[in-house]
Design a protein around this motif. Structure first.
Motif, PDB file in Angstrom:
ATOM      1  N   UNK A 117       3.728  -5.228  21.324  1.00 50.66           N
ATOM      2  CA  UNK A 117       2.414  -4.632  21.065  1.00 50.66           C
ATOM      3  C   UNK A 117       2.597  -3.407  20.180  1.00 50.66           C
ATOM      4  N   UNK A 118       1.781  -3.323  19.107  1.00 45.51           N
ATOM      5  CA  UNK A 118       1.867  -2.223  18.142  1.00 45.51           C
ATOM      6  C   UNK A 118       3.282  -2.069  17.597  1.00 45.51           C
ATOM      7  N   UNK A 139       5.473  10.227  26.463  1.00 45.55           N
ATOM      8  CA  UNK A 139       4.346   9.961  25.556  1.00 45.55           C
ATOM      9  C   UNK A 139       3.586   8.687  25.909  1.00 45.55           C
ATOM     10  N   UNK A 140       4.098   7.916  26.885  1.00 45.01           N
ATOM     11  CA  UNK A 140       3.487   6.642  27.287  1.00 45.01           C
ATOM     12  C   UNK A 140       3.324   5.714  26.080  1.00 45.01           C
ATOM     13  N   UNK A 141       4.370   5.638  25.284  1.00 42.02           N
ATOM     14  CA  UNK A 141       4.365   4.783  24.099  1.00 42.02           C
ATOM     15  C   UNK A 141       5.607   3.920  24.089  1.00 42.02           C
ATOM     16  N   UNK A 142       5.479   2.764  23.443  1.00 37.97           N
ATOM     17  CA  UNK A 142       6.635   1.910  23.228  1.00 37.97           C
ATOM     18  C   UNK A 142       7.410   2.419  22.015  1.00 37.97           C
ATOM     19  N   UNK A 143       8.691   2.517  22.166  1.00 40.09           N
ATOM     20  CA  UNK A 143       9.562   2.979  21.084  1.00 40.09           C
ATOM     21  C   UNK A 143      10.414   1.790  20.643  1.00 40.09           C
ATOM     22  N   UNK A 155       5.988  -8.723   9.225  1.00 43.92           N
ATOM     23  CA  UNK A 155       6.104  -8.068   7.921  1.00 43.92           C
ATOM     24  C   UNK A 155       5.217  -6.835   7.815  1.00 43.92           C
ATOM     25  N   UNK A 156       4.052  -6.866   8.450  1.00 44.19           N
ATOM     26  CA  UNK A 156       3.130  -5.727   8.411  1.00 44.19           C
ATOM     27  C   UNK A 156       2.831  -5.191   9.802  1.00 44.19           C
ATOM     28  N   UNK A 157       3.683  -5.484  10.769  1.00 48.47           N
ATOM     29  CA  UNK A 157       3.495  -4.987  12.114  1.00 48.47           C
ATOM     30  C   UNK A 157       2.541  -5.849  12.936  1.00 48.47           C
ATOM     31  N   UNK A 158       2.231  -5.390  14.132  1.00 47.04           N
ATOM     32  CA  UNK A 158       1.335  -6.116  15.038  1.00 47.04           C
ATOM     33  C   UNK A 158       0.216  -5.191  15.497  1.00 47.04           C
ATOM     34  N   UNK A 159      -0.820  -5.804  16.108  1.00 44.79           N
ATOM     35  CA  UNK A 159      -1.970  -5.028  16.578  1.00 44.79           C
ATOM     36  C   UNK A 159      -1.865  -4.780  18.077  1.00 44.79           C
ATOM     37  N   UNK A 210      -0.413   4.384  14.688  1.00 44.69           N
ATOM     38  CA  UNK A 210      -0.049   3.076  14.131  1.00 44.69           C
ATOM     39  C   UNK A 210      -0.709   2.910  12.755  1.00 44.69           C
ATOM     40  N   UNK A 211      -0.223   3.582  11.726  1.00 39.98           N
ATOM     41  CA  UNK A 211      -0.895   3.567  10.418  1.00 39.98           C
ATOM     42  C   UNK A 211      -0.929   2.199   9.756  1.00 39.98           C
ATOM     43  N   UNK A 212      -0.077   1.257  10.198  1.00 41.33           N
ATOM     44  CA  UNK A 212      -0.086  -0.065   9.570  1.00 41.33           C
ATOM     45  C   UNK A 212      -1.364  -0.841   9.879  1.00 41.33           C
ATOM     46  N   UNK A 213      -2.197  -0.361  10.800  1.00 45.19           N
ATOM     47  CA  UNK A 213      -3.481  -1.013  11.052  1.00 45.19           C
ATOM     48  C   UNK A 213      -4.418  -0.916   9.839  1.00 45.19           C
ATOM     49  N   UNK A 214      -4.118  -0.009   8.902  1.00 42.58           N
ATOM     50  CA  UNK A 214      -4.934   0.148   7.702  1.00 42.58           C
ATOM     51  C   UNK A 214      -4.513  -0.787   6.575  1.00 42.58           C
ATOM     52  N   UNK A 215      -3.486  -1.602   6.785  1.00 38.25           N
ATOM     53  CA  UNK A 215      -3.028  -2.504   5.724  1.00 38.25           C
ATOM     54  C   UNK A 215      -4.116  -3.468   5.230  1.00 38.25           C
ATOM     55  N   UNK A 216      -5.068  -3.931   6.070  1.00 41.00           N
ATOM     56  CA  UNK A 216      -6.106  -4.840   5.537  1.00 41.00           C
ATOM     57  C   UNK A 216      -6.947  -4.254   4.422  1.00 41.00           C
ATOM     58  N   UNK A 217      -6.928  -2.919   4.251  1.00 35.68           N
ATOM     59  CA  UNK A 217      -7.716  -2.343   3.176  1.00 35.68           C
ATOM     60  C   UNK A 217      -7.066  -2.567   1.815  1.00 35.68           C
ATOM     61  N   UNK A 218      -5.759  -2.843   1.798  1.00 37.33           N
ATOM     62  CA  UNK A 218      -5.049  -3.028   0.525  1.00 37.33           C
ATOM     63  C   UNK A 218      -5.561  -4.255  -0.227  1.00 37.33           C
ATOM     64  N   UNK A 219      -5.649  -5.459   0.390  1.00 38.69           N
ATOM     65  CA  UNK A 219      -6.192  -6.594  -0.370  1.00 38.69           C
ATOM     66  C   UNK A 219      -7.644  -6.395  -0.779  1.00 38.69           C
TER      67      UNK A 219
END
Length: 387
Positions: free
Chosen positions: A84-85, A115-119, A162-166, A355-364
Protein backbone atom coordinates in the motif's frame (compact mmCIF):
# COMPACT_ATOMS: atom_id res chain seq x y z
CA UNK A 1 8.92 44.96 -95.52
CA UNK A 2 7.01 42.80 -93.12
CA UNK A 3 8.77 42.00 -89.89
CA UNK A 4 8.30 38.47 -88.66
CA UNK A 5 7.76 38.39 -84.94
CA UNK A 6 8.92 35.11 -83.43
CA UNK A 7 6.27 33.22 -81.52
CA UNK A 8 6.47 33.60 -77.79
CA UNK A 9 7.63 30.41 -76.23
CA UNK A 10 5.73 29.05 -73.25
CA UNK A 11 8.21 28.11 -70.56
CA UNK A 12 7.29 25.57 -67.93
CA UNK A 13 9.56 25.20 -64.96
CA UNK A 14 10.26 21.48 -64.56
CA UNK A 15 11.22 21.85 -60.91
CA UNK A 16 8.65 20.12 -58.71
CA UNK A 17 6.77 21.99 -56.06
CA UNK A 18 8.62 22.31 -52.81
CA UNK A 19 6.14 22.45 -49.92
CA UNK A 20 8.88 23.93 -47.74
CA UNK A 21 8.65 27.18 -49.69
CA UNK A 22 5.86 29.73 -49.37
CA UNK A 23 5.43 29.98 -53.15
CA UNK A 24 5.67 27.40 -55.94
CA UNK A 25 9.07 27.22 -57.64
CA UNK A 26 7.65 27.78 -61.12
CA UNK A 27 4.80 30.03 -62.11
CA UNK A 28 3.21 27.21 -64.09
CA UNK A 29 3.78 24.47 -61.57
CA UNK A 30 0.85 22.13 -62.14
CA UNK A 31 1.36 20.17 -58.93
CA UNK A 32 0.59 23.37 -57.02
CA UNK A 33 -2.15 24.98 -59.07
CA UNK A 34 -4.06 21.75 -59.61
CA UNK A 35 -3.81 20.60 -55.99
CA UNK A 36 -7.01 20.31 -53.99
CA UNK A 37 -7.60 22.39 -50.87
CA UNK A 38 -6.96 19.33 -48.70
CA UNK A 39 -3.59 18.70 -50.38
CA UNK A 40 -2.58 22.33 -49.97
CA UNK A 41 -3.61 22.14 -46.33
CA UNK A 42 -1.48 19.02 -45.84
CA UNK A 43 1.56 20.69 -47.49
CA UNK A 44 1.25 23.70 -45.18
CA UNK A 45 0.57 21.57 -42.10
CA UNK A 46 3.64 19.37 -42.47
CA UNK A 47 5.83 22.49 -42.50
CA UNK A 48 4.66 23.12 -38.93
CA UNK A 49 7.14 20.82 -37.16
CA UNK A 50 5.70 21.28 -33.67
CA UNK A 51 2.17 20.49 -34.92
CA UNK A 52 3.41 17.37 -36.72
CA UNK A 53 5.22 16.19 -33.59
CA UNK A 54 2.05 16.81 -31.54
CA UNK A 55 0.02 14.82 -34.08
CA UNK A 56 2.37 11.84 -33.71
CA UNK A 57 2.08 12.04 -29.91
CA UNK A 58 -1.71 12.02 -30.12
CA UNK A 59 -1.61 9.18 -32.64
CA UNK A 60 0.48 7.13 -30.19
CA UNK A 61 -1.99 7.84 -27.37
CA UNK A 62 -5.04 6.86 -29.42
CA UNK A 63 -3.37 3.75 -30.86
CA UNK A 64 -2.72 2.69 -27.27
CA UNK A 65 -6.40 2.93 -26.28
CA UNK A 66 -7.62 -0.38 -27.84
CA UNK A 67 -4.72 -2.34 -26.32
CA UNK A 68 -4.48 -1.02 -22.76
CA UNK A 69 -5.11 -4.48 -21.29
CA UNK A 70 -2.11 -5.81 -23.19
CA UNK A 71 0.13 -2.84 -22.30
CA UNK A 72 -0.76 -2.71 -18.60
CA UNK A 73 1.22 -5.15 -16.42
CA UNK A 74 -1.65 -5.43 -13.91
CA UNK A 75 -5.41 -5.45 -14.05
CA UNK A 76 -6.82 -2.07 -12.99
CA UNK A 77 -8.68 -3.60 -10.04
CA UNK A 78 -5.93 -5.88 -8.72
CA UNK A 79 -4.94 -5.05 -5.15
CA UNK A 80 -1.56 -5.73 -3.62
CA UNK A 81 -2.33 -5.56 0.07
CA UNK A 82 1.32 -5.89 1.12
CA UNK A 83 2.35 -2.84 -0.94
CA UNK A 84 0.00 0.00 0.00
CA UNK A 85 1.36 3.42 -1.05
CA UNK A 86 4.50 1.80 -2.41
CA UNK A 87 6.82 4.31 -4.14
CA UNK A 88 7.75 3.90 -7.83
CA UNK A 89 10.17 1.12 -8.72
CA UNK A 90 12.92 2.11 -11.11
CA UNK A 91 14.01 -0.07 -14.04
CA UNK A 92 17.73 -0.88 -14.04
CA UNK A 93 20.13 -2.19 -16.68
CA UNK A 94 23.37 -2.40 -14.65
CA UNK A 95 23.98 -4.68 -11.67
CA UNK A 96 27.32 -4.70 -9.87
CA UNK A 97 28.95 -2.99 -12.85
CA UNK A 98 27.68 -5.45 -15.45
CA UNK A 99 25.06 -4.98 -18.14
CA UNK A 100 21.95 -7.07 -17.52
CA UNK A 101 18.44 -7.47 -18.88
CA UNK A 102 15.91 -4.88 -17.64
CA UNK A 103 15.22 -5.67 -14.00
CA UNK A 104 13.90 -4.17 -10.77
CA UNK A 105 15.04 -4.53 -7.19
CA UNK A 106 12.40 -6.06 -4.88
CA UNK A 107 10.83 -4.06 -2.08
CA UNK A 108 11.04 -4.86 1.60
CA UNK A 109 8.88 -2.93 3.98
CA UNK A 110 8.69 -2.33 7.68
CA UNK A 111 6.20 -0.43 9.80
CA UNK A 112 7.42 2.69 11.59
CA UNK A 113 5.63 2.84 14.94
CA UNK A 114 6.55 6.49 15.46
CA UNK A 115 5.12 7.86 12.20
CA UNK A 116 2.63 4.99 11.63
CA UNK A 117 3.87 4.67 8.05
CA UNK A 118 5.17 1.85 5.93
CA UNK A 119 8.84 2.25 5.08
CA UNK A 120 9.95 0.59 1.84
CA UNK A 121 13.57 -0.30 1.12
CA UNK A 122 15.13 -1.93 -1.94
CA UNK A 123 16.96 -5.22 -1.72
CA UNK A 124 19.82 -4.55 -4.16
CA UNK A 125 21.26 -8.02 -3.72
CA UNK A 126 18.44 -9.78 -5.63
CA UNK A 127 17.73 -8.26 -9.06
CA UNK A 128 14.48 -9.52 -10.57
CA UNK A 129 14.30 -9.50 -14.40
CA UNK A 130 11.15 -8.13 -16.06
CA UNK A 131 9.26 -10.60 -18.23
CA UNK A 132 8.20 -9.67 -21.77
CA UNK A 133 5.38 -11.12 -23.91
CA UNK A 134 4.27 -13.06 -20.86
CA UNK A 135 1.17 -14.30 -19.11
CA UNK A 136 -0.23 -12.37 -16.17
CA UNK A 137 -3.62 -11.15 -14.94
CA UNK A 138 -6.58 -12.40 -17.00
CA UNK A 139 -8.78 -9.92 -18.86
CA UNK A 140 -11.48 -9.83 -21.54
CA UNK A 141 -10.00 -8.45 -24.76
CA UNK A 142 -12.60 -6.13 -26.35
CA UNK A 143 -15.22 -8.17 -24.52
CA UNK A 144 -14.80 -11.00 -27.03
CA UNK A 145 -12.56 -13.55 -25.35
CA UNK A 146 -10.59 -14.02 -22.16
CA UNK A 147 -6.81 -14.04 -22.29
CA UNK A 148 -3.85 -13.17 -20.06
CA UNK A 149 -1.13 -12.11 -22.52
CA UNK A 150 0.72 -8.88 -21.62
CA UNK A 151 3.51 -6.91 -23.27
CA UNK A 152 5.51 -7.05 -20.04
CA UNK A 153 4.84 -8.52 -16.61
CA UNK A 154 6.21 -8.35 -13.08
CA UNK A 155 9.06 -10.73 -12.22
CA UNK A 156 8.19 -14.15 -10.93
CA UNK A 157 7.09 -13.74 -7.30
CA UNK A 158 7.97 -10.05 -7.58
CA UNK A 159 6.41 -6.66 -8.18
CA UNK A 160 6.61 -4.01 -10.89
CA UNK A 161 5.24 -0.66 -9.75
CA UNK A 162 6.61 1.80 -12.30
CA UNK A 163 4.64 4.74 -10.85
CA UNK A 164 3.93 3.39 -7.38
CA UNK A 165 0.64 2.22 -5.86
CA UNK A 166 -2.41 3.89 -4.31
CA UNK A 167 -4.17 3.49 -0.96
CA UNK A 168 -5.44 0.02 -1.96
CA UNK A 169 -2.15 -1.21 -3.37
CA UNK A 170 -3.27 -0.89 -7.01
CA UNK A 171 -0.61 -0.22 -9.64
CA UNK A 172 -0.87 3.44 -10.66
CA UNK A 173 0.80 2.96 -14.06
CA UNK A 174 -1.76 0.34 -15.08
CA UNK A 175 -4.65 2.49 -13.87
CA UNK A 176 -3.37 5.49 -15.85
CA UNK A 177 -3.34 3.34 -18.99
CA UNK A 178 -6.90 2.17 -18.32
CA UNK A 179 -7.96 5.75 -17.55
CA UNK A 180 -6.67 6.93 -20.92
CA UNK A 181 -9.43 4.96 -22.62
CA UNK A 182 -12.17 6.99 -20.91
CA UNK A 183 -10.48 10.40 -20.83
CA UNK A 184 -9.44 10.31 -24.49
CA UNK A 185 -12.73 8.84 -25.71
CA UNK A 186 -14.89 11.39 -23.92
CA UNK A 187 -13.24 14.20 -25.89
CA UNK A 188 -13.93 12.53 -29.25
CA UNK A 189 -17.54 11.60 -28.40
CA UNK A 190 -18.20 15.02 -26.90
CA UNK A 191 -16.89 16.86 -29.95
CA UNK A 192 -19.07 14.63 -32.16
CA UNK A 193 -22.15 15.87 -30.26
CA UNK A 194 -20.92 19.47 -30.36
CA UNK A 195 -19.97 19.21 -34.05
CA UNK A 196 -23.41 17.91 -35.03
CA UNK A 197 -25.30 20.60 -33.12
CA UNK A 198 -22.96 23.35 -34.29
CA UNK A 199 -23.32 22.39 -37.96
CA UNK A 200 -27.10 22.10 -37.69
CA UNK A 201 -27.89 25.35 -35.88
CA UNK A 202 -25.06 27.32 -37.48
CA UNK A 203 -26.11 26.14 -40.95
CA UNK A 204 -29.72 27.17 -40.39
CA UNK A 205 -28.76 30.58 -39.00
CA UNK A 206 -26.22 31.36 -41.69
CA UNK A 207 -28.19 30.24 -44.74
CA UNK A 208 -31.78 31.04 -43.83
CA UNK A 209 -31.15 34.24 -41.88
CA UNK A 210 -34.14 36.31 -40.80
CA UNK A 211 -36.08 35.29 -37.70
CA UNK A 212 -34.38 31.87 -37.63
CA UNK A 213 -30.99 33.56 -37.30
CA UNK A 214 -32.29 35.88 -34.55
CA UNK A 215 -33.75 33.02 -32.50
CA UNK A 216 -30.58 30.91 -32.75
CA UNK A 217 -28.33 33.87 -31.94
CA UNK A 218 -30.35 34.76 -28.85
CA UNK A 219 -30.22 31.11 -27.72
CA UNK A 220 -26.44 31.08 -28.19
CA UNK A 221 -26.05 34.33 -26.26
CA UNK A 222 -28.07 32.93 -23.35
CA UNK A 223 -25.90 29.80 -23.22
CA UNK A 224 -22.67 31.79 -23.49
CA UNK A 225 -23.74 34.15 -20.70
CA UNK A 226 -24.12 31.34 -18.16
CA UNK A 227 -21.02 30.63 -15.99
CA UNK A 228 -19.52 27.49 -17.46
CA UNK A 229 -18.08 25.73 -14.41
CA UNK A 230 -21.15 26.19 -12.13
CA UNK A 231 -23.36 25.01 -14.99
CA UNK A 232 -21.18 21.91 -15.42
CA UNK A 233 -21.40 21.22 -11.70
CA UNK A 234 -25.18 21.70 -11.60
CA UNK A 235 -25.88 19.44 -14.58
CA UNK A 236 -23.46 16.77 -13.36
CA UNK A 237 -24.96 16.81 -9.88
CA UNK A 238 -28.39 16.34 -11.47
CA UNK A 239 -27.42 12.94 -12.86
CA UNK A 240 -29.17 10.19 -10.88
CA UNK A 241 -26.77 8.53 -8.42
CA UNK A 242 -28.16 5.08 -9.26
CA UNK A 243 -27.12 5.29 -12.91
CA UNK A 244 -24.67 2.71 -14.18
CA UNK A 245 -21.11 3.86 -15.06
CA UNK A 246 -21.96 3.64 -18.79
CA UNK A 247 -24.97 5.94 -18.41
CA UNK A 248 -22.93 8.39 -16.34
CA UNK A 249 -20.24 8.36 -19.06
CA UNK A 250 -22.75 9.22 -21.77
CA UNK A 251 -24.42 11.77 -19.52
CA UNK A 252 -21.16 13.63 -18.90
CA UNK A 253 -20.33 13.42 -22.62
CA UNK A 254 -23.67 14.91 -23.67
CA UNK A 255 -23.34 17.68 -21.07
CA UNK A 256 -19.92 18.65 -22.39
CA UNK A 257 -21.16 18.52 -26.00
CA UNK A 258 -24.29 20.58 -25.29
CA UNK A 259 -22.28 23.35 -23.65
CA UNK A 260 -19.59 23.54 -26.35
CA UNK A 261 -21.59 23.84 -29.59
CA UNK A 262 -22.40 27.61 -29.53
CA UNK A 263 -18.85 28.64 -30.49
CA UNK A 264 -18.78 26.25 -33.44
CA UNK A 265 -22.28 27.33 -34.52
CA UNK A 266 -21.16 30.94 -34.70
CA UNK A 267 -18.15 30.02 -36.83
CA UNK A 268 -20.41 28.07 -39.21
CA UNK A 269 -22.90 30.96 -39.38
CA UNK A 270 -20.24 33.55 -40.24
CA UNK A 271 -18.84 31.36 -43.03
CA UNK A 272 -22.26 30.66 -44.52
CA UNK A 273 -23.17 34.34 -44.49
CA UNK A 274 -20.16 35.07 -46.69
CA UNK A 275 -20.60 32.04 -48.98
CA UNK A 276 -24.34 32.09 -49.60
CA UNK A 277 -24.00 35.03 -52.02
CA UNK A 278 -21.44 33.24 -54.21
CA UNK A 279 -22.28 32.34 -57.81
CA UNK A 280 -22.14 28.58 -57.27
CA UNK A 281 -24.84 28.87 -54.60
CA UNK A 282 -27.06 30.90 -56.92
CA UNK A 283 -26.50 28.32 -59.65
CA UNK A 284 -27.51 25.49 -57.32
CA UNK A 285 -30.66 27.37 -56.33
CA UNK A 286 -31.60 28.00 -59.97
CA UNK A 287 -31.15 24.29 -60.69
CA UNK A 288 -33.75 23.51 -58.04
CA UNK A 289 -31.48 22.16 -55.27
CA UNK A 290 -33.07 22.07 -51.84
CA UNK A 291 -31.77 24.13 -48.94
CA UNK A 292 -30.56 21.00 -47.16
CA UNK A 293 -28.57 19.90 -50.22
CA UNK A 294 -27.05 23.34 -50.75
CA UNK A 295 -25.89 23.51 -47.13
CA UNK A 296 -24.64 19.91 -46.92
CA UNK A 297 -23.14 19.46 -50.42
CA UNK A 298 -22.01 22.94 -51.46
CA UNK A 299 -21.48 25.25 -48.49
CA UNK A 300 -20.14 23.19 -45.58
CA UNK A 301 -17.49 21.28 -47.64
CA UNK A 302 -15.99 24.64 -48.66
CA UNK A 303 -14.82 25.36 -45.12
CA UNK A 304 -14.68 21.88 -43.60
CA UNK A 305 -10.94 22.29 -43.00
CA UNK A 306 -11.65 25.31 -40.78
CA UNK A 307 -14.26 23.33 -38.87
CA UNK A 308 -11.84 20.46 -38.26
CA UNK A 309 -9.25 22.90 -36.91
CA UNK A 310 -11.87 24.46 -34.61
CA UNK A 311 -13.03 21.04 -33.42
CA UNK A 312 -9.45 20.00 -32.68
CA UNK A 313 -9.01 23.03 -30.44
CA UNK A 314 -12.26 22.18 -28.58
CA UNK A 315 -11.29 18.64 -27.59
CA UNK A 316 -8.81 19.73 -24.84
CA UNK A 317 -11.53 21.73 -23.09
CA UNK A 318 -13.72 18.62 -22.95
CA UNK A 319 -10.90 16.48 -21.56
CA UNK A 320 -10.20 19.13 -18.93
CA UNK A 321 -13.94 19.38 -18.20
CA UNK A 322 -14.24 15.66 -17.51
CA UNK A 323 -11.05 15.75 -15.43
CA UNK A 324 -12.32 18.68 -13.36
CA UNK A 325 -15.76 17.14 -12.78
CA UNK A 326 -14.32 13.77 -11.79
CA UNK A 327 -11.72 15.44 -9.57
CA UNK A 328 -14.54 17.24 -7.73
CA UNK A 329 -16.48 13.98 -7.40
CA UNK A 330 -19.32 15.08 -9.71
CA UNK A 331 -18.22 13.35 -12.89
CA UNK A 332 -17.34 9.73 -13.49
CA UNK A 333 -17.25 7.55 -10.41
CA UNK A 334 -15.50 4.30 -9.48
CA UNK A 335 -15.36 1.57 -10.67
CA UNK A 336 -14.90 3.62 -13.88
CA UNK A 337 -11.27 4.69 -14.18
CA UNK A 338 -10.32 8.00 -15.80
CA UNK A 339 -7.53 10.48 -15.21
CA UNK A 340 -9.94 12.70 -13.27
CA UNK A 341 -11.05 9.81 -11.07
CA UNK A 342 -7.39 9.01 -10.33
CA UNK A 343 -6.70 12.64 -9.43
CA UNK A 344 -9.67 12.56 -7.06
CA UNK A 345 -7.47 10.54 -4.68
CA UNK A 346 -4.95 13.41 -4.68
CA UNK A 347 -7.39 15.86 -3.06
CA UNK A 348 -5.97 15.13 0.38
CA UNK A 349 -3.01 17.47 0.76
CA UNK A 350 -1.47 15.29 3.47
CA UNK A 351 -1.61 12.24 1.18
CA UNK A 352 0.06 14.19 -1.64
CA UNK A 353 2.78 15.41 0.71
CA UNK A 354 3.53 11.88 1.86
CA UNK A 355 2.89 10.15 -1.47
CA UNK A 356 3.61 12.65 -4.30
CA UNK A 357 3.37 9.95 -6.99
CA UNK A 358 -0.43 10.18 -6.66
CA UNK A 359 -0.14 13.30 -8.87
CA UNK A 360 1.30 11.33 -11.81
CA UNK A 361 -2.12 11.15 -13.60
CA UNK A 362 -1.85 14.88 -14.25
CA UNK A 363 1.16 14.33 -16.54
CA UNK A 364 -0.75 12.63 -19.42
CA UNK A 365 -3.49 15.29 -19.10
CA UNK A 366 -0.92 18.05 -19.63
CA UNK A 367 0.75 16.20 -22.53
CA UNK A 368 -2.52 15.49 -24.37
CA UNK A 369 -3.96 18.99 -23.88
CA UNK A 370 -0.74 20.65 -25.10
CA UNK A 371 -0.53 18.26 -28.05
CA UNK A 372 -4.11 19.04 -29.10
CA UNK A 373 -3.46 22.78 -28.81
CA UNK A 374 -0.25 22.62 -30.86
CA UNK A 375 -1.86 20.44 -33.52
CA UNK A 376 -4.93 22.67 -33.59
CA UNK A 377 -2.75 25.74 -34.12
CA UNK A 378 -1.02 24.00 -37.00
CA UNK A 379 -4.33 22.96 -38.58
CA UNK A 380 -5.75 26.46 -38.18
CA UNK A 381 -2.73 28.02 -39.88
CA UNK A 382 -2.83 25.40 -42.65
CA UNK A 383 -6.54 25.99 -43.27
CA UNK A 384 -6.10 29.77 -43.47
CA UNK A 385 -5.68 30.70 -47.17
CA UNK A 386 -4.10 34.03 -46.21
CA UNK A 387 -1.49 32.59 -43.87
Amino acid sequence: MNTVVPAKRHYVDPTPFDPGLTEPVGAENESFYRASSWRLMWWKFRRHKVAVAAAFILLAFYLMVPFVEVLAPYNQTKRNGDFIYAPPQGIHLMHEGRLAAPFVYPYKYSFDLESFRRVYTMDTSQPQPIRFLCRGDAYEFWGLWTTNVHLFCPPENGTLFLLGTDRLGRDLFSRILYGARISLTIGIVGIAVSFTLGLFFGGLAGYLGGWVDHVIQRMIEILRSLPELPLWLALSAALPPNWSPILVFFGITIILGLLDWPGLARAVRSKLLSLREEDFVKAAELMGASKQRIIARHLIPNFMSHLIASATLSIPSMILGETALSFLGLGLRPPVTSWGVLLNEAQNLAAVQLHPWLLFPIVPVIIVVLAFNFMGDGLRDAADPYH
